[in-house]
Design an enzyme around this catalytic site. Structure first.
Site, PDB file in Angstrom:
ATOM      1  CG  ASP A 253      -1.945   1.117   1.211  1.00 44.39           C
ATOM      2  OD1 ASP A 253      -2.382   1.499   0.111  1.00 44.39           O
ATOM      3  OD2 ASP A 253      -2.292   1.635   2.286  1.00 44.39           O
ATOM      4  CB  SER A 274      -6.295   3.071  -0.257  1.00 48.48           C
ATOM      5  OG  SER A 274      -5.714   3.210   1.012  1.00 48.48           O
ATOM      6  CD  GLN A 324      -4.647   1.494  -2.638  1.00 50.32           C
ATOM      7  OE1 GLN A 324      -4.265   2.651  -2.715  1.00 50.32           O
ATOM      8  NE2 GLN A 324      -4.120   0.632  -1.771  1.00 50.32           N
TER       9      GLN A 324
HETATM   10  C1  LIG Z   1       1.316   7.896   2.606  1.00 51.51           C
HETATM   11  C2  LIG Z   1       0.576   6.601   2.712  1.00 51.51           C
HETATM   12  C3  LIG Z   1      -0.913   6.705   2.442  1.00 51.51           C
HETATM   13  C4  LIG Z   1      -1.390   5.473   1.762  1.00 51.51           C
HETATM   14  C5  LIG Z   1      -2.834   5.447   1.468  1.00 51.51           C
HETATM   15  C6  LIG Z   1      -3.578   4.966   2.633  1.00 51.51           C
HETATM   16  O1  LIG Z   1      -3.181   4.084   3.289  1.00 51.51           O
HETATM   17  S1  LIG Z   1      -5.019   5.725   2.987  1.00 51.51           S
HETATM   18  C7  LIG Z   1      -5.548   4.975   4.446  1.00 51.51           C
HETATM   19  C8  LIG Z   1      -6.555   3.876   4.230  1.00 51.51           C
HETATM   20  N1  LIG Z   1      -7.810   4.362   3.696  1.00 51.51           N
HETATM   21  C9  LIG Z   1      -8.630   5.130   4.448  1.00 51.51           C
HETATM   22  O2  LIG Z   1      -8.367   5.547   5.572  1.00 51.51           O
HETATM   23  C10 LIG Z   1      -9.978   5.455   3.851  1.00 51.51           C
HETATM   24  C11 LIG Z   1     -11.050   5.113   4.846  1.00 51.51           C
HETATM   25  N2  LIG Z   1     -12.368   5.459   4.315  1.00 51.51           N
HETATM   26  C12 LIG Z   1     -12.850   6.672   4.509  1.00 51.51           C
HETATM   27  O3  LIG Z   1     -12.269   7.524   5.168  1.00 51.51           O
HETATM   28  C13 LIG Z   1     -14.181   6.922   3.922  1.00 51.51           C
HETATM   29  O4  LIG Z   1     -14.662   5.698   3.375  1.00 51.51           O
HETATM   30  C14 LIG Z   1     -14.145   7.957   2.820  1.00 51.51           C
HETATM   31  C15 LIG Z   1     -13.663   9.286   3.371  1.00 51.51           C
HETATM   32  C16 LIG Z   1     -13.219   7.559   1.681  1.00 51.51           C
HETATM   33  C17 LIG Z   1     -15.581   8.064   2.349  1.00 51.51           C
HETATM   34  O5  LIG Z   1     -15.811   9.268   1.764  1.00 51.51           O
HETATM   35  P1  LIG Z   1     -17.170  10.071   2.046  1.00 51.51           P
HETATM   36  O6  LIG Z   1     -17.091  11.272   1.212  1.00 51.51           O
HETATM   37  O7  LIG Z   1     -18.323   9.184   1.863  1.00 51.51           O
HETATM   38  O8  LIG Z   1     -17.016  10.346   3.604  1.00 51.51           O
HETATM   39  P2  LIG Z   1     -17.596  11.496   4.468  1.00 51.51           P
HETATM   40  O9  LIG Z   1     -18.967  11.827   4.028  1.00 51.51           O
HETATM   41  O10 LIG Z   1     -17.386  11.050   5.857  1.00 51.51           O
HETATM   42  O11 LIG Z   1     -16.605  12.719   4.145  1.00 51.51           O
HETATM   43  C18 LIG Z   1     -15.265  12.685   4.486  1.00 51.51           C
HETATM   44  C19 LIG Z   1     -14.699  14.064   4.243  1.00 51.51           C
HETATM   45  O12 LIG Z   1     -14.733  14.347   2.831  1.00 51.51           O
HETATM   46  C20 LIG Z   1     -15.518  15.491   2.598  1.00 51.51           C
HETATM   47  N3  LIG Z   1     -16.242  15.271   1.331  1.00 51.51           N
HETATM   48  C21 LIG Z   1     -17.176  14.357   1.100  1.00 51.51           C
HETATM   49  N4  LIG Z   1     -17.593  14.438  -0.160  1.00 51.51           N
HETATM   50  C22 LIG Z   1     -16.875  15.449  -0.729  1.00 51.51           C
HETATM   51  C23 LIG Z   1     -16.838  16.030  -2.021  1.00 51.51           C
HETATM   52  N5  LIG Z   1     -17.615  15.576  -2.993  1.00 51.51           N
HETATM   53  N6  LIG Z   1     -15.969  17.033  -2.244  1.00 51.51           N
HETATM   54  C24 LIG Z   1     -15.170  17.485  -1.279  1.00 51.51           C
HETATM   55  N7  LIG Z   1     -15.145  16.962  -0.038  1.00 51.51           N
HETATM   56  C25 LIG Z   1     -16.008  15.977   0.229  1.00 51.51           C
HETATM   57  C26 LIG Z   1     -16.449  15.584   3.775  1.00 51.51           C
HETATM   58  O13 LIG Z   1     -16.879  16.903   3.989  1.00 51.51           O
HETATM   59  C27 LIG Z   1     -15.528  15.165   4.897  1.00 51.51           C
HETATM   60  O14 LIG Z   1     -14.638  16.203   5.230  1.00 51.51           O
HETATM   61  P3  LIG Z   1     -14.263  16.561   6.744  1.00 51.51           P
HETATM   62  O15 LIG Z   1     -13.641  15.299   7.289  1.00 51.51           O
HETATM   63  O16 LIG Z   1     -13.306  17.697   6.611  1.00 51.51           O
HETATM   64  O17 LIG Z   1     -15.543  16.890   7.416  1.00 51.51           O
END
Ligand SMILES: CCCCCC(=O)SCCNC(=O)CCNC(=O)[C@H](O)C(C)(C)COP(=O)(O)OP(=O)(O)OC[C@H]1O[C@@H](n2cnc3c(N)ncnc32)[C@H](O)[C@@H]1OP(=O)(O)O
Length: 339
Positions: A253, A274, A324
């Site tokens: 990842d 992701s 991914q």
């Molecule tokens: C460097 C190594 C990194 C490697 C990569 C990784 O490992 S990443 C780590 C592993 N993956 C993760 O952690 C992802 C886990 N999943 C999630 O967090 C969630 O499923 C998700 C955020 C992707 C789902 O997105 P959603 O948009 O449905 O979630 P939610 O409604 O809670 O919104 C999250 C944040 O995005 C904003 N948001 C939502 N829709 C938006 C849009 N169209 N345009 C702008 N911003 C938006 C919201 O206001 C909120 O901001 P605020 O929060 O400011 O209010």
């Protein structure tokens, strides 16, 4: 494509996953402990002594803690996947090998609290065994993962792509060495220095040698492809195949989703994470030995990007494949280069 021996002839499986750091020692490893301490210039990998060393709370219930947390202050996806696979593997027998996993990251992981891993023994078949793992924080799932294990079954059907021809890791510099070269530039802006020093302070438990050294403040669009050698920092030792798969899940990842941003130097990710992660394990490998990670992004659109990767053993055997999709919300870069 080419016909290829599967490299699995030496398949051995000391499947015990780490209960504590001591449980990692097989008799062979005990006898080579001194040389192990010298292995790639480091002590035992923190990935096996700590990150993937889950605490058993009850039957099929484990607790994992964190080692490295990205600047986003959400848990690193590779850590959650690696720990979920450790939890799944603990309930399958020694003659079964992880062959695939499919995960969704449904909530951001909170670095302030540990993660609980609840394993459901979905099915035990004659050849395949399936486990479902829920990673839980604050009473809610942050990851759902299905992992499947298979008995070793030889077959006349064997093929794989050919590994790209690249310089060996010995001829390349680590990310840290490249950063030191950048830092020695006399005209480097203070803000850039701070950014690079923050990167250096990262205690990432894996080592990386990019095949094409990155421009840390890149200006030109590039194809959505990258190649780098990667291995766990420190010694793990051979034998425990399932454990190497768990480490590879962690490693896979790292810097993966960034491949989808390479064609867009004029945009920077405001929010990236992701969404899902899938892996297929094809052959035995050592995650503490250099493997070539070949990453490409065939598609981006709709605020998402798809990335695919192949992990190659340095002898050209395909060890694992990964896929991914991630959310990529970007904004235009307005400031001129800080270099
Ligand atoms: C460097 C190594 C990194 C490697 C990569 C990784 O490992 S990443 C780590 C592993 N993956 C993760 O952690 C992802 C886990 N999943 C999630 O967090 C969630 O499923 C998700 C955020 C992707 C789902 O997105 P959603 O948009 O449905 O979630 P939610 O409604 O809670 O919104 C999250 C944040 O995005 C904003 N948001 C939502 N829709 C938006 C849009 N169209 N345009 C702008 N911003 C938006 C919201 O206001 C909120 O901001 P605020 O929060 O400011 O209010």
């Amino acid at each position: 494509m080419e016909e290829k021996g599967d490299g699995s002839s030496g398949l051995t499986n000391n499947c015990d996953l780490p209960e504590d750091s001591g449980s990692l020692k097989s008799p062979d490893e005990e006898s080579s402990e001194n040389s192990a301490a010298q292995y790639n210039g480091d002590l035992k990998s923190v990935l096996v002594t700590s990150v993937l060393n889950l605490e058993e709370l009850d039957v099929d219930l484990y607790r994992g803690t964190h080692h490295w947390v990205p600047r986003s202050q959400r848990l690193f996806g590779g850590q959650i996947v690696g720990q979920a696979l450790v939890a799944a593997a603990k309930s399958v027998s020694d003659n079964l090998y992880a062959h695939s996993l499919h995960c969704y990251f449904v909530r951001a992981g909170d670095p302030k609290v540990p993660v609980l891993y609840q394993v459901d023994r979905t099915r035990d078949g004659r050849s395949f065994t399936v486990r479902s793992v829920k990673a839980i924080q604050h009473g809610q799932p942050i990851l759902i993962c299905q992992a499947s294990f298979h008995k070793l079954q030889p077959s006349p059907l064997q093929h794989q792509f050919t590994m790209p021809v690249v310089p060996p890791p010995e001829d390349l510099l680590t990310v840290e060495e490249l950063i030191h070269i950048y830092l020695s530039k006399p005209d480097l802006a203070e803000k850039s220095k701070q950014g690079l020093n923050k990167l250096l302070a990262n205690e990432v438990p894996i080592e990386i040698k990019p095949v094409h050294p990155p421009h840390f403040y890149r200006l030109a669009a590039a194809d959505p492809k990258k190649l780098f050698w990667v291995r766990a920092r420190g010694y793990i030792g051979e034998g425990n195949i399932k454990l190497h798969c768990c480490v590879a899940a962690y490693v896979s990842d790292f810097a993966f989703l960034g491949t989808a941003l390479l064609p867009y130097p004029n945009y920077r990710a405001q929010f990236s994470a992701s969404l899902d992660h899938a892996m297929w394990f094809h052959n035995t490998f050592r995650s503490d030995e250099w493997m070539l990670y070949e990453c490409e992004s065939p598609w981006a659109g709709g605020s998402r990007g798809l990335v695919q990767g192949r992990l190659w053993r340095r002898d050209g055997v395909l060890a694992a494949s990964c896929s991914q999709e991630g959310v990529l919300r970007v904004k235009p870069v307005t400031e001129p280069s800080k270099l």
